[in-house]
Design a protein around this motif. Structure first.
Motif, short mmCIF file in Angstrom:
data_model
loop_
_atom_site.label_atom_id
_atom_site.label_comp_id
_atom_site.label_asym_id
_atom_site.label_seq_id
_atom_site.Cartn_x
_atom_site.Cartn_y
_atom_site.Cartn_z
N ASN A 112 0.81 -1.23 0.00
CA ASN A 112 0.00 0.00 0.00
C ASN A 112 0.84 1.27 0.00
O ASN A 112 0.49 2.26 0.63
CB ASN A 112 -0.95 0.02 1.20
CG ASN A 112 -2.17 -0.86 0.97
OD1 ASN A 112 -2.43 -1.26 -0.16
ND2 ASN A 112 -2.89 -1.15 2.03
N LEU A 113 1.97 1.25 -0.71
CA LEU A 113 2.82 2.45 -0.76
C LEU A 113 2.06 3.65 -1.29
O LEU A 113 2.19 4.76 -0.74
CB LEU A 113 4.04 2.18 -1.65
CG LEU A 113 4.95 3.39 -1.94
CD1 LEU A 113 5.51 3.95 -0.63
CD2 LEU A 113 6.07 3.01 -2.89
N ILE A 114 1.24 3.45 -2.28
CA ILE A 114 0.54 4.59 -2.87
C ILE A 114 -0.48 5.17 -1.90
O ILE A 114 -0.70 6.39 -1.85
CB ILE A 114 -0.12 4.18 -4.20
CG1 ILE A 114 -0.60 5.42 -4.96
CG2 ILE A 114 -1.28 3.21 -3.98
CD1 ILE A 114 -1.03 5.13 -6.37
N ASN A 115 -1.10 4.33 -1.07
CA ASN A 115 -2.05 4.83 -0.08
C ASN A 115 -1.34 5.61 1.02
O ASN A 115 -1.83 6.65 1.49
CB ASN A 115 -2.86 3.68 0.54
CG ASN A 115 -3.92 3.15 -0.42
OD1 ASN A 115 -4.29 3.84 -1.36
ND2 ASN A 115 -4.37 1.94 -0.19
N LEU A 116 -0.20 5.08 1.46
CA LEU A 116 0.57 5.81 2.46
C LEU A 116 1.06 7.15 1.91
O LEU A 116 1.09 8.16 2.62
CB LEU A 116 1.75 4.95 2.92
CG LEU A 116 1.40 3.63 3.61
CD1 LEU A 116 2.67 2.84 3.93
CD2 LEU A 116 0.60 3.88 4.88
N LEU A 117 1.44 7.14 0.64
CA LEU A 117 1.88 8.38 0.00
C LEU A 117 0.71 9.37 -0.08
O LEU A 117 0.88 10.58 0.14
CB LEU A 117 2.43 8.08 -1.39
CG LEU A 117 3.00 9.25 -2.18
CD1 LEU A 117 4.22 9.83 -1.47
CD2 LEU A 117 3.39 8.79 -3.59
N ALA A 118 -0.49 8.86 -0.38
CA ALA A 118 -1.66 9.74 -0.47
C ALA A 118 -1.94 10.40 0.87
O ALA A 118 -2.29 11.58 0.93
CB ALA A 118 -2.87 8.94 -0.94
N ARG A 119 -1.82 9.65 1.97
CA ARG A 119 -2.05 10.23 3.29
C ARG A 119 -1.01 11.30 3.60
O ARG A 119 -1.32 12.37 4.12
CB ARG A 119 -2.03 9.15 4.36
CG ARG A 119 -2.17 9.72 5.77
CD ARG A 119 -2.06 8.63 6.83
NE ARG A 119 -2.01 9.23 8.16
CZ ARG A 119 -3.06 9.55 8.88
NH1 ARG A 119 -4.28 9.34 8.41
NH2 ARG A 119 -2.93 10.09 10.07
N GLN A 120 0.24 11.01 3.24
CA GLN A 120 1.31 11.97 3.54
C GLN A 120 1.08 13.27 2.79
O GLN A 120 1.25 14.37 3.35
CB GLN A 120 2.66 11.36 3.15
CG GLN A 120 3.85 12.26 3.46
CD GLN A 120 5.17 11.60 3.12
OE1 GLN A 120 5.21 10.42 2.74
NE2 GLN A 120 6.25 12.33 3.26
N ILE A 121 0.68 13.19 1.53
CA ILE A 121 0.44 14.40 0.75
C ILE A 121 -0.78 15.14 1.27
O ILE A 121 -0.81 16.37 1.32
CB ILE A 121 0.26 14.03 -0.74
CG1 ILE A 121 1.52 13.33 -1.27
CG2 ILE A 121 -0.03 15.28 -1.57
CD1 ILE A 121 2.79 14.13 -1.11
N LEU A 122 -1.82 14.39 1.69
CA LEU A 122 -3.02 15.03 2.22
C LEU A 122 -2.72 15.81 3.49
O LEU A 122 -3.18 16.94 3.67
CB LEU A 122 -4.09 13.97 2.49
CG LEU A 122 -5.42 14.49 3.04
CD1 LEU A 122 -6.07 15.46 2.07
CD2 LEU A 122 -6.36 13.33 3.34
N VAL A 123 -1.93 15.21 4.38
CA VAL A 123 -1.61 15.89 5.65
C VAL A 123 -0.67 17.07 5.40
O VAL A 123 -0.83 18.15 5.97
CB VAL A 123 -0.97 14.89 6.64
CG1 VAL A 123 -0.48 15.61 7.89
CG2 VAL A 123 -1.98 13.81 7.00
N MET A 144 4.69 10.99 -6.75
CA MET A 144 4.93 9.61 -7.18
C MET A 144 6.11 9.53 -8.14
O MET A 144 6.81 8.51 -8.19
CB MET A 144 3.68 9.04 -7.86
CG MET A 144 2.55 8.72 -6.92
SD MET A 144 1.08 8.21 -7.82
CE MET A 144 1.74 6.88 -8.80
N MET A 145 6.33 10.59 -8.92
CA MET A 145 7.47 10.59 -9.84
C MET A 145 8.76 10.33 -9.09
O MET A 145 9.65 9.62 -9.58
CB MET A 145 7.54 11.93 -10.58
CG MET A 145 6.35 12.25 -11.45
SD MET A 145 6.53 13.88 -12.21
CE MET A 145 4.96 14.02 -13.08
N LEU A 146 8.88 10.93 -7.90
CA LEU A 146 10.10 10.75 -7.10
C LEU A 146 10.04 9.49 -6.27
O LEU A 146 11.05 8.80 -6.10
CB LEU A 146 10.30 11.98 -6.20
CG LEU A 146 10.49 13.32 -6.90
CD1 LEU A 146 10.52 14.44 -5.87
CD2 LEU A 146 11.76 13.33 -7.71
N ALA A 147 8.85 9.17 -5.72
CA ALA A 147 8.74 8.03 -4.81
C ALA A 147 8.91 6.70 -5.54
O ALA A 147 9.54 5.77 -5.02
CB ALA A 147 7.40 8.06 -4.09
#
Length: 684
Positions: A244-255, A543-546
Motif C-alpha cells: 500500500n505504498l501509494i495509499n501511504l503516500l496519499a495520506r502523507q500528501i493530504l496531511v 509519485m514521480m520521485l517516490a
C-alpha cells in the motif's frame, strides 16, 4: 648704388693703389645685391591651407572620437567581461576608453587653441592694449589664474570664456570612461536534462513482466484455454501492491498539503517545462439552504463516499457505464447559518438553518504542462491543465473481469510472459486508465467517511452576537459542540482514525480539536473540484520521485552568473562629449572668421612671429631693453604699462613702396591695408 667718398687718402701712388684696391673691395661688398638675392624682404598675404585645415580637422577628429567611443560602448554592452567567451579583457577596455577620452580632449583643445590665436591677433590689430594685458592673454591658456585678471576680462571677455571652456574640457573628458561598468548577470544556456515523469501508458517492452512492473496495481496473469485467451485481472483500486505504498503516500500528501519538493536536475538557477497525462476529476457542485424544525439532533457535517469502478453501484444511472467508468466520488457538507430557540427544553422549540453543499465527481484524465523554476535552489512552478476525458469503464464484461491480452502470460507454466504481448487498443486504454484510477482511489480512500456533531445550547454559552442572517429577537451563534467520526461501516472511532476516515486538519477541512466561542471555531469542510485536482496533481508529481518508474528528457534553460559589460550610464558619455562639441562649435567658427578677416594665419607660440612683429618701434624697443634677461620679475613697469597695438607704422615707408608692420604705440601705427607690401628693402 651707394657712392662712398674717401677722405684723407695718401698721395703715395703705392698707398693710393692699395687704398683704391681696398675701396674697390669694400664697394664690391656693399654696392648692390648678389644676382640671386631679392632686393625686398616682404610678408605674404594669405591664410594658407595648414592653419584652417588643422583647426577644422582637429574638431572633426574630436567628433569622430566621440562617435567611436559611443559605438565601442554600444558594441560591448552585454558582452562577457570574463571567462573564455569574453569580448576583451577589462584592462584593455579601460585603457582604450581612457585613450579615446584623452584623444578627444586633446583634439578639441588643439582646434580651440588655433581659433584662440586667430581671434587674439584680430583683437591685437583692432584695439590698443597694455603690454601686461597682452601678456595675460598669451598666458591665459597655460595659467588659469590669468582668467581672474580684470584687465584681460575687460579687454576681451570672449577670449576669456574660450580659455575657460578649454580648461573645463580637461575635466569633462573624465566622465565618459565611467559610462561602462561590469555587472553580474544571469546568462541563459540551453541543454537537455533527464527528469522524473509519470507515464500511465508505459509498459516497457510490452511483455507481461514489464507491464506488471510498471503498473501501480497488481496485474494477475490469467491463462486461458488457448494462448490467445490469456490476459490479466487488476486488483482493487484502494488495496494495491508494494504494501500500500501509494495509499501511504496519499495520506502523507493530504496531511502535508503539498507535494514533494522536486530537486533541480539542471543546477542552482534553471528552468524546464514538462508535460504528462495524469488524473483529473470532473465535478458538478450544488448548494442548498435547508431548514430543520428540530435542531437538537445529530447532523452529518461531512459525508464522503467513494464508489470503486469494480463495486456494486447503488445508483447506476449517475454515469453511463457502457463507455465510461462507474466510479465516482460524492461529498456533502453542512455549515450552520442560524439557530433559534433553546436546544435543551425538549419541547421541539428549536430550529436551525444550514447551508448544504454537494459535489459529485467522475474520475478522468488531463494533460498537464508544468514549468519548474529554480532560483538559488528555491523551487517554484507554474501549472496548466487541459481535461481530456472521463476514464473508460473498468468493470470488464468478461468472466471474472479478465482483460484479454494474448501473450500476457508465460508460454508455459504460470506468471507473466517475458516477450511482447499482443495488446489491443482497448487493452492499452485499460492499462493506462487502471494506473490513473489507482491514484484516484488512493486519494478518495482518505476522503471516504463522515463527521458528525450537534449544536451548542445558547443557555449554556453566552450570547456573542447576532446571527448571520439576522433575527429581530436576537439569536445564538451556532457552534458545533461535539464531534464523532465514523467509518462507512458505522463503527464509531476516535478523531485520529486511520484508513477509511476523514483526516483532521487538511486542505479540505479545519481542525477538529478544542473549540472557542467564535464564528470560525466550528469544524468546516470545503470540498471543491480545484482542491481535489490540486491534491491529485501533488500526488502524481510526488509519485514521480517516490516510485522512480518513469523518466523523460526536457529542454532546460540554465542560468549562470557571468560578468558582462553594461553601458548602464549612457548620459555620462553622450552629455560630456556632445554638449562640449556643441558649445565649442561657435568658437571654432569664430576662429575661422578671424582667420579670413586677418588675411594671414597666426602661429601659436611662435618665437619667430614674436620677433617679426615686435622690432619696429624704437619706443617699445627701449622699454623692453630693461627686461632683456627674461622672466616676469625683471620686466620693468614701464614696459607693462605701455599701450600698444599691431598695425602699420606711420611714416616708415621703405623704398619700393614697402611698408613696415609691427607692434607700436597708438600714435605710431595705423590699421593694416590688406594687399599692401609689408617688409623691408634690402638693397634699394
Amino acid at each position: 648704388m651707394l657712392k662712398i667718398r674717401a677722405k684723407g687718402l695718401s698721395s703715395n701712388p703705392v698707398m693710393h693703389h692699395n687704398s683704391q684696391s681696398s675701396l674697390s673691395f669694400i664697394n664690391a661688398g656693399t654696392s648692390g645685391p648678389p644676382r640671386k638675392e631679392s632686393a625686398l624682404i616682404t610678408s605674404t598675404w594669405g591664410i594658407g591651407w595648414q592653419t584652417p585645415t588643422a583647426m577644422i580637422a582637429c574638431y572633426a577628429l574630436a567628433l569622430v572620437l566621440a562617435v567611436v567611443h559611443l559605438i565601442l560602448f554600444r558594441y560591448i554592452d552585454g558582452k562577457e567581461a570574463d571567462g573564455p567567451n569574453r569580448i576583451a579583457p577589462q584592462a584593455y577596455i579601460s585603457t582604450a576608453s581612457n585613450i579615446l577620452a584623452n584623444a578627444f580632449g586633446f583634439s578639441l583643445r588643439a582646434s580651440l587653441a588655433i581659433a584662440f590665436v586667430q581671434r587674439l591677433w584680430l583683437l591685437l590689430r583692432a584695439q590698443t592694449m597694455k603690454v601686461s594685458t597682452i601678456e595675460a592673454l598669451f598666458s591665459i591658456r597655460s595659467n588659469p589664474l590669468m582668467l581672474f585678471k580684470p584687465a584681460a576680462i575687460a579687454a576681451t571677455p570672449l577670449l576669456c570664456i574660450l580659455a575657460l571652456v578649454m580648461w573645463i574640457t580637461q575635466f569633462v573628458t573624465g566622465f565618459p570612461p565611467g559610462a561602462i561598468t561590469v555587472v553580474s548577470v544571469q546568462k541563459s544556456t540551453f541543454g537537455t536534462v533527464n527528469i522524473p515523469s509519470f507515464n500511465a501508458s508505459y509498459m516497457g517492452n510490452g511483455s507481461g513482466v514489464d507491464a506488471e512492473a510498471f503498473s501501480l496495481t497488481t496485474l494477475t496473469p490469467v491463462q486461458g484455454l488457448t494462448p490467445d485467451q490469456s490476459g490479466f485481472q487488476a486488483s482493487g483500486f484502494s488495496e494495491n501492491k508494494n504494501t500500500n505504498l501509494i495509499n501511504l503516500l496519499a495520506r502523507q500528501i493530504l496531511v502535508a498539503g503539498e507535494s514533494f519538493s522536486m530537486p533541480s536536475p539542471c543546477g542552482v538557477n534553471c528552468s524546464y517545462t514538462m508535460s504528462f497525462e495524469g488524473p483529473y476529476m470532473n465535478c458538478n457542485s450544488s448548494s442548498d439552504v435547508l431548514y430543520y424544525d428540530d435542531a437538537t439532533g445529530i447532523f452529518n457535517i461531512y459525508t464522503g463516499q467513494w464508489f470503486s469502478p469494480l463495486a456494486v453501484n447503488p445508483n447506476p444511472t449517475r454515469f453511463y457505464n457502457g463507455t465510461y467508468t462507474q466510479a465516482f466520488f460524492n461529498a456533502t457538507t453542512i455549515n450552520p447559518i442560524q439557530v433559534n430557540g433553546s436546544l435543551l427544553d425538549g419541547n421541539g422549540n428549536s430550529s436551525a438553518l444550514v447551508q448544504q453543499g454537494s459535489i459529485v465527481c467522475a474520475p478522468g484524465r488531463a494533460n498537464f504542462t508544468v514549468t519548474n523554476n529554480y532560483e538559488n535552489n528555491v523551487w517554484s512552478r507554474n501549472v496548466s491543465s487541459e481535461p481530456i476525458d472521463t476514464l473508460i469503464n473498468l468493470a470488464v464484461p468478461t468472466h471474472d473481469h479478465v482483460v484479454i491480452v494474448p501473450g500476457f502470460g508465460a508460454a508455459s507454466g504460470t506468471g507473466p510472459g517475458t516477450t511482447p504481448a499482443n495488446w489491443s487498443l482497448y487493452a492499452l486504454d485499460y492499462y493506462r486508465d487502471t494506473n490513473i484510477m489507482t491514484i484516484h482511489g488512493s486519494l478518495s480512500s482518505w476522503l471516504n467517511g463522515s463527521f458528525q456533531g450537534f449544536f451548542a445550547d445558547g443557555e449554556n454559552f453566552p450570547v456573542i452576537g447576532p446571527s448571520v442572517i439576522g433575527d429581530p429577537y436576537g439569536s445564538y451563534l451556532p457552534l458545533w459542540n461535539e464531534q464523532i467520526v465514523t467509518t462507512t461501516e458505522g463503527q464509531a472511532v476516535s478523531i485520529a482514525a486511520q484508513n477509511g476516515t476523514v483526516i483532521e486538519s487538511t486542505r479540505f477541512n479545519t481542525a477538529f480539536g478544542h473549540f472557542s466561542l467564535s464564528e470560525s471555531s466550528h469544524p468546516s469542510f470545503n470540498i471543491t473540484q480545484d482542491l481535489i485536482n490540486e491534491y491529485l496533481f501533488n500526488m502524481t508529481t510526488s509519485m514521480m520521485l517516490a516510485y522512480s518508474l518513469w523518466d523523460t528528457t526536457a529542454n532546460a534553460t540554465k542560468l549562470t552568473r557571468v560578468n558582462v559589460y553594461s553601458f548602464s550610464q549612457p548620459l555620462s558619455l553622450v552629455l560630456p562629449y556632445f554638449i562640449t562639441l556643441f558649445v565649442t562649435m561657435p568658437f571654432v567658427v569664430m576662429g575661422c572668421l578671424a582667420l579670413f578677416k586677418n588675411g594671414v594665419s597666426a602661429m601659436d607660440g611662435s618665437f619667430m612671429q614674436i620677433i617679426a612683429t615686435s622690432t619696429g618701434s624704437a619706443t617699445l624697443d627701449r622699454a623692453a631693453a630693461g627686461g632683456c634677461l627674461g622672466g616676469d620679475e625683471s620686466m620693468p613697469q614701464e614696459l607693462k604699462d605701455l599701450e600698444i597695438k599691431f598695425g602699420e607704422f606711420i611714416g616708415r615707408d621703405e623704398p619700393g613702396r614697402i611698408k613696415r608692420a609691427g607692434f607700436g604705440l597708438e600714435s605710431e601705427v595705423k590699421e593694416l591695408e590688406r594687399g599692401d607690401k609689408y617688409g623691408i628693402a634690402r638693397w634699394i
